[in-house]
Design a protein around this motif. Structure first.
Motif, mmCIF file in Angstrom:
data_model
loop_
_atom_site.group_PDB
_atom_site.id
_atom_site.type_symbol
_atom_site.label_atom_id
_atom_site.label_comp_id
_atom_site.label_asym_id
_atom_site.label_seq_id
_atom_site.Cartn_x
_atom_site.Cartn_y
_atom_site.Cartn_z
ATOM 1 N N PHE A 208 0.812 -1.212 0.000
ATOM 2 C CA PHE A 208 0.000 0.000 0.000
ATOM 3 C C PHE A 208 0.850 1.270 0.000
ATOM 4 N N ALA A 211 0.856 2.906 -3.290
ATOM 5 C CA ALA A 211 -0.479 3.009 -3.890
ATOM 6 C C ALA A 211 -1.075 4.359 -3.508
ATOM 7 N N GLN A 215 -6.369 4.708 -5.644
ATOM 8 C CA GLN A 215 -6.267 3.281 -5.980
ATOM 9 C C GLN A 215 -6.846 2.417 -4.855
ATOM 10 N N VAL A 216 -6.657 2.841 -3.627
ATOM 11 C CA VAL A 216 -7.270 2.120 -2.503
ATOM 12 C C VAL A 216 -8.794 2.240 -2.585
ATOM 13 N N THR A 221 -5.307 -1.442 -6.324
ATOM 14 C CA THR A 221 -3.968 -1.716 -5.787
ATOM 15 C C THR A 221 -3.501 -3.076 -6.306
ATOM 16 N N ARG A 267 3.406 -6.270 -2.502
ATOM 17 C CA ARG A 267 2.941 -5.862 -3.824
ATOM 18 C C ARG A 267 3.173 -6.970 -4.854
ATOM 19 N N GLN A 271 0.356 -1.114 -9.838
ATOM 20 C CA GLN A 271 -0.704 -0.364 -9.158
ATOM 21 C C GLN A 271 -1.594 0.328 -10.198
ATOM 22 N N ASN A 281 -8.109 -3.553 1.224
ATOM 23 C CA ASN A 281 -8.134 -2.163 0.777
ATOM 24 C C ASN A 281 -9.008 -1.308 1.691
#
Lengths: 453, 453
Positions: A208, A211, A215-216, A221, A267, A271, A281
């Motif tokens: 995160f 990100a 995106q969240v 993500t 990850r 992203q 998320n």
């Protein structure tokens, strides 16, 4: 818990990936609930045969030993116990209140209609049509409220629920938290384009960290994280174990809270490229909201939404051992109050003379997210949809959008028809792929019927 | 937990026996709370130095490790953590809701006065007078509402509480359950003169078997049961262990629920002779209510009381592992709603045009119980009082009566003055003997002041 065979049988079926995490205990046991079990007589469960009142869960003082659903019971969210437990989250785990405030109850006008039960629709993949009245039981509905033009035109309860009860909202929670997130973005309290690590440095080393908040919010993500309940190594199990408030086993060495778990998610991929429906998320969004406002998510929810609805009842979140609300799926509320939220969305954030939510926030959600990113997630049954601010947007002619949660929870908003449908359910199968076939065309038929089309 | 020395020092002091059991966890740890601990700097705690906001309990996302009050933490109800925990019972144990119903909120009229803070009274045993304003902090008050003629004349909050929060009512719970019991007696659902075993055969072999419902209601049962927290063999510890909802240790062989525990309590002495303040009586009453009505205590409370108040908020009970509400001390509610209950008592059961409680029920409570039986319990500070239907009756000239709970919870009703005082507190010492000296004369002074005497 179902055996490996049961799970294997399930996962051999083609499925929709719209499986989400309901609550800490529920997540631990969603695998069980994913399997459609047979009733005692070997026939498939029906709404009638699984009715928690008929089965007598927790009735009597004390209930018969074989009808007790005990605190900490790992079976609590398996079917058919699920049909009782969804109305009694507060008896099964620690919770944290979302106050209804000190405001007057805002009455819902009533113009009840008797013609809805006979409305027919064609379930996806079925040869025979079904009526709205039949769909109620087919979907193991615990309660449904239909609003048209702001008035209750249909309201019906079954199982564990009545108008004063509160039901697990499962992943409808995400859409409410997403709404708060979008409000804070509109205010500049959160910056949509800023990386998460700017607000939460503890997440810098996780997926995160780089990100963006957007995106969240839109779940694009890129996470090395699986919500495949059939995989015992899947991240969802560690997430559930971390969030479980019961004292950890002495040999437990994993993350002990939601916040600790989120820092471990790594990850995978790029992203922002593809929609990936992952409960974590929303837990990150809950953390962002708390960190940015200096308040608990429950307080933000109460101040900005719940205390301004004229709600009948306070709501609550399930929490982990340190009191962190389960932003991804821990909300519980009354059905009429969920319908009030839907009407607020329909009315572009106005209640009477008060603009509770900026209209632009709701228009932004309604406009939807990136359809190309959504298409990459491969939802066979939701082609052409998108996801924005943690709401599911159909992009149909009426501009319909939804909040969706496992086991059949839904909040359907059809702006063109002026229709809101709020439903709580306890379908034996968690993933909505199993009930969408008798849900989405039914909602559409009711909306069109009320619209006079 | 305090060492044996701390407890010994406490129990050498002369004390009033009015110590009651707050909640499962609280009972387990009341011994700790009974000891007035020193603050970090060695000086006695004050309201200011123990303020949970100042100490920062559970603030931040996540809170600092040393400021976390974790679910299942045996320290949760020790002082000064107590000052946070009393507002967050739902985060610390499983609970069960008492619905506010679907009724409109009934506004409390407001005629606030600024003269009350300066009202002086003479604390018992003190050489100097004290003002009402000073007593607020002296009693570690979390909130107090004073009604006069049905209107709010004074309302003030501190610590963890505000008008939308909910606070542990501790043994105020008993008086609410007692009220329900008296209502059911008046209706003939319970028979005052019948033995408990007639309704609950499981209790035939216990001390309660041949006790009458009236003796339970007035706590004149003859029990071989101690609430002396200093005695590790005292029944109160087994009661707390049985009611604790956390999974039992593997070597635990005792009763596992409240109902199981009650069956183990044996008789000692003559039923009906002497008042003996024992929490288990209220747990038996809760069982009687559930068995006789076929409903959970929470449902009975909601139907007959809470949904008819025009309450601001729903309330809730802490529950044991099988969902049994802790009738003896597990209720949690907002302070204004507790004041509404007091006003309902003052108005002899009427709210507007509705007779929510038969007037005769309230008159019966107000008239009090057997003063001779009460005198045998030896309360030095409550001479001339009696106990009826789980309310404390002063028999003073104004006909004042009360609900009382450990750590300073109180609901004071003065019919002649038309005054209700509802107070939640988190005094470091559980037993009210320690705060009565700055509580009861303060309430009396406020009542007389408002009465114009």
């Amino acid at each position: 818990m179902p055996g490996a065979n049961g799970l294997a049988a399930l996962w051999k079926q083609p499925r929709d990936p719209s499986v989400s995490t309901p609550s800490p205990v529920a997540a631990l046991l969603a695998a069980a609930a994913l399997v459609q079990p047979g009733a005692a007589d070997g026939r498939p469960w029906t709404a009638a045969s699984s009715d928690p009142r008929t089965l007598g869960w927790m009735q009597g003082a004390p209930p018969p030993a074989e009808r007790v659903i005990v605190f900490g019971d790992p079976q609590a969210f398996t079917f058919p116990r699920l049909r009782w437990s969804v109305c009694h989250t507060d008896q099964l785990m620690p919770t944290r209140a979302v106050s209804r405030g000190l405001t007057p109850v805002r009455p819902l006008p009533r113009r009840e209609r008797t013609d809805l039960d006979a409305v027919r629709f064609q379930p996806w993949g079925a040869s025979q049509p079904m009526t709205w009245g039949q769909a109620f039981d087919a979907n193991f509905t615990d309660g449904v409220v239909v609003l048209h033009g702001g008035a209750v035109v249909y309201e019906r309860y079954a199982g564990c629920l009545g108008p004063t009860g509160r039901h697990a909202a499962m992943s409808l929670t995400k859409s409410l938290v997403g709404l708060l997130g979008e409000m804070l973005v509109a205010e500049g309290v959160l910056q949509a384009d800023a990386p998460v690590r700017a607000t939460i440095p503890e997440l810098a080393g996780s997926a995160f960290g780089d990100a963006t908040v957007r995106q969240v919010l839109d779940m694009t993500t890129a996470l090395d994280y699986s919500e495949d309940y059939a995989d015992p190594e899947a991240g969802v199990w560690q997430h559930a174990a971390a969030g479980n408030a019961l004292p950890k086993p002495s040999d437990y060495s994993g993350p002990r809270t939601y916040f600790e778990f989120l820092q471990t998610v790594q990850r995978k991929g790029e992203q922002g490229r593809a929609f990936g429906y992952r409960t974590v998320n929303t837990d990150v969004l809950g953390w962002l909201i708390s960190r940015a406002t200096g308040q608990s998510l429950t307080e933000v929810m109460a101040e900005r939404l719940w205390s301004r609805l004229g709600a009948d009842a306070g709501a609550f979140f399930s929490v982990d051992s340190i009191g962190t609300p389960f932003a991804g799926g821990g909300f519980n509320a009354s059905l009429r109050d969920m319908a009030r939220v839907g009407q607020l969305m329909l009315d572009e954030g106005r209640i009477g003379d008060e603009q509770v939510i900026p209209a632009a926030v709701i228009r932004g959600i309604r406009a939807g997210g990136e359809r190309a990113a959504f298409a990459r997630a491969g939802y066979r049954q939701l082609q052409g949809w998108s996801y924005r601010g943690m709401w599911w947007v159909s992009h149909d002619a009426n501009g319909t959008y939804m909040a969706r949660g496992v086991h059949g929870q839904s909040l359907w908003i059809d702006p063109a028809a002026g229709v809101v449908i709020a439903r709580f359910a306890s379908h034996p199968v968690a993933g909505n792929a199993d009930n969408d076939a008798t849900t989405l065309p039914a909602y559409q038929a009711i909306s069109r019927h009320l619209q006079g089309r």
